[in-house]
Motif scaffolding. Sequence first.
Motif, short mmCIF file in Angstrom:
data_model
loop_
_atom_site.label_atom_id
_atom_site.label_comp_id
_atom_site.label_asym_id
_atom_site.label_seq_id
_atom_site.Cartn_x
_atom_site.Cartn_y
_atom_site.Cartn_z
N LEU A 172 0.83 -1.21 0.00
CA LEU A 172 0.00 0.00 0.00
C LEU A 172 0.87 1.26 0.00
O LEU A 172 0.53 2.25 -0.67
CB LEU A 172 -0.94 -0.01 1.21
CG LEU A 172 -2.08 -1.02 1.13
CD1 LEU A 172 -2.71 -1.22 2.50
CD2 LEU A 172 -3.11 -0.57 0.10
N LEU A 173 1.97 1.23 0.73
CA LEU A 173 2.87 2.38 0.74
C LEU A 173 3.49 2.61 -0.63
O LEU A 173 3.65 3.76 -1.06
CB LEU A 173 3.96 2.20 1.80
CG LEU A 173 3.50 2.31 3.25
CD1 LEU A 173 4.62 1.92 4.21
CD2 LEU A 173 2.99 3.72 3.56
N GLU A 174 3.84 1.52 -1.31
CA GLU A 174 4.38 1.65 -2.67
C GLU A 174 3.36 2.29 -3.60
O GLU A 174 3.73 3.00 -4.54
CB GLU A 174 4.81 0.29 -3.21
CG GLU A 174 6.09 -0.22 -2.58
CD GLU A 174 6.50 -1.59 -3.10
OE1 GLU A 174 5.83 -2.13 -4.02
OE2 GLU A 174 7.50 -2.11 -2.59
N ASP A 175 2.08 2.02 -3.33
CA ASP A 175 1.01 2.62 -4.13
C ASP A 175 0.65 4.03 -3.66
O ASP A 175 -0.22 4.68 -4.24
CB ASP A 175 -0.25 1.75 -4.08
CG ASP A 175 -0.05 0.41 -4.76
OD1 ASP A 175 0.88 0.27 -5.57
OD2 ASP A 175 -0.84 -0.52 -4.47
N GLY A 176 1.28 4.48 -2.59
CA GLY A 176 1.05 5.83 -2.07
C GLY A 176 -0.17 5.96 -1.17
O GLY A 176 -0.63 7.06 -0.92
N ASP A 177 -0.68 4.85 -0.68
CA ASP A 177 -1.89 4.88 0.16
C ASP A 177 -1.53 4.77 1.64
O ASP A 177 -1.72 3.73 2.28
CB ASP A 177 -2.83 3.74 -0.25
CG ASP A 177 -4.24 3.93 0.28
OD1 ASP A 177 -4.43 4.77 1.19
OD2 ASP A 177 -5.14 3.22 -0.20
N LEU A 178 -1.00 5.86 2.18
CA LEU A 178 -0.57 5.88 3.58
C LEU A 178 -1.71 5.63 4.56
O LEU A 178 -1.55 4.82 5.49
CB LEU A 178 0.13 7.21 3.90
CG LEU A 178 0.60 7.40 5.34
CD1 LEU A 178 1.62 6.33 5.73
CD2 LEU A 178 1.17 8.79 5.52
N ALA A 191 -3.99 1.83 8.57
CA ALA A 191 -5.15 1.09 9.06
C ALA A 191 -4.87 -0.42 9.09
O ALA A 191 -5.26 -1.10 10.05
CB ALA A 191 -6.37 1.39 8.19
N VAL A 192 -4.21 -0.93 8.07
CA VAL A 192 -3.87 -2.36 8.02
C VAL A 192 -2.97 -2.72 9.20
O VAL A 192 -3.18 -3.74 9.88
CB VAL A 192 -3.20 -2.71 6.67
CG1 VAL A 192 -2.52 -4.07 6.72
CG2 VAL A 192 -4.21 -2.68 5.54
N LEU A 193 -1.96 -1.90 9.45
CA LEU A 193 -1.04 -2.18 10.56
C LEU A 193 -1.73 -2.08 11.91
O LEU A 193 -1.50 -2.92 12.79
CB LEU A 193 0.16 -1.24 10.49
CG LEU A 193 1.11 -1.46 9.32
CD1 LEU A 193 2.16 -0.36 9.28
CD2 LEU A 193 1.75 -2.83 9.39
N LYS A 194 -2.57 -1.08 12.07
CA LYS A 194 -3.28 -0.92 13.34
C LYS A 194 -4.21 -2.10 13.61
O LYS A 194 -4.26 -2.63 14.71
CB LYS A 194 -4.07 0.39 13.34
CG LYS A 194 -4.77 0.67 14.67
CD LYS A 194 -5.57 1.96 14.60
CE LYS A 194 -4.80 3.00 15.36
NZ LYS A 194 -5.57 4.26 15.51
N GLN A 195 -4.92 -2.55 12.57
CA GLN A 195 -5.84 -3.68 12.73
C GLN A 195 -5.06 -4.95 13.08
O GLN A 195 -5.47 -5.73 13.94
CB GLN A 195 -6.64 -3.88 11.45
CG GLN A 195 -7.82 -4.82 11.57
CD GLN A 195 -7.44 -6.29 11.49
OE1 GLN A 195 -6.45 -6.65 10.85
NE2 GLN A 195 -8.19 -7.13 12.15
N ALA A 196 -3.93 -5.15 12.43
CA ALA A 196 -3.11 -6.34 12.71
C ALA A 196 -2.56 -6.29 14.14
O ALA A 196 -2.51 -7.32 14.83
CB ALA A 196 -1.97 -6.44 11.71
N GLN A 197 -2.17 -5.12 14.57
CA GLN A 197 -1.67 -4.96 15.94
C GLN A 197 -2.76 -5.33 16.95
O GLN A 197 -2.52 -6.07 17.90
CB GLN A 197 -1.20 -3.52 16.16
CG GLN A 197 -0.67 -3.27 17.55
CD GLN A 197 -0.36 -1.80 17.78
OE1 GLN A 197 -1.03 -0.92 17.21
NE2 GLN A 197 0.66 -1.54 18.57
#
Length: 54
Positions: free
Chosen positions: A26-32, A37-43
């Motif tokens: 997602l970061l490579e696609d520029g969608d910070l 959100a993905v990282l927070k949900q996984a955490q």
Amino acid sequence: MEVFRLIPYQKMYARLFNAITDALNLLEDGDLPKAKAVLKQAQQATEELYISEQ
């Protein structure tokens, strides 16, 4: 006799590893925002897994 429960570290690792991979894409696609959100949900999901296994 005291019984110890094993924490499912393999499940936790896999969940976090996959989320990191998704977030990097997602970061490579520029969608910070979505990467965060993905990282927070996984955490949160990994923390819940850890707590439920204690």
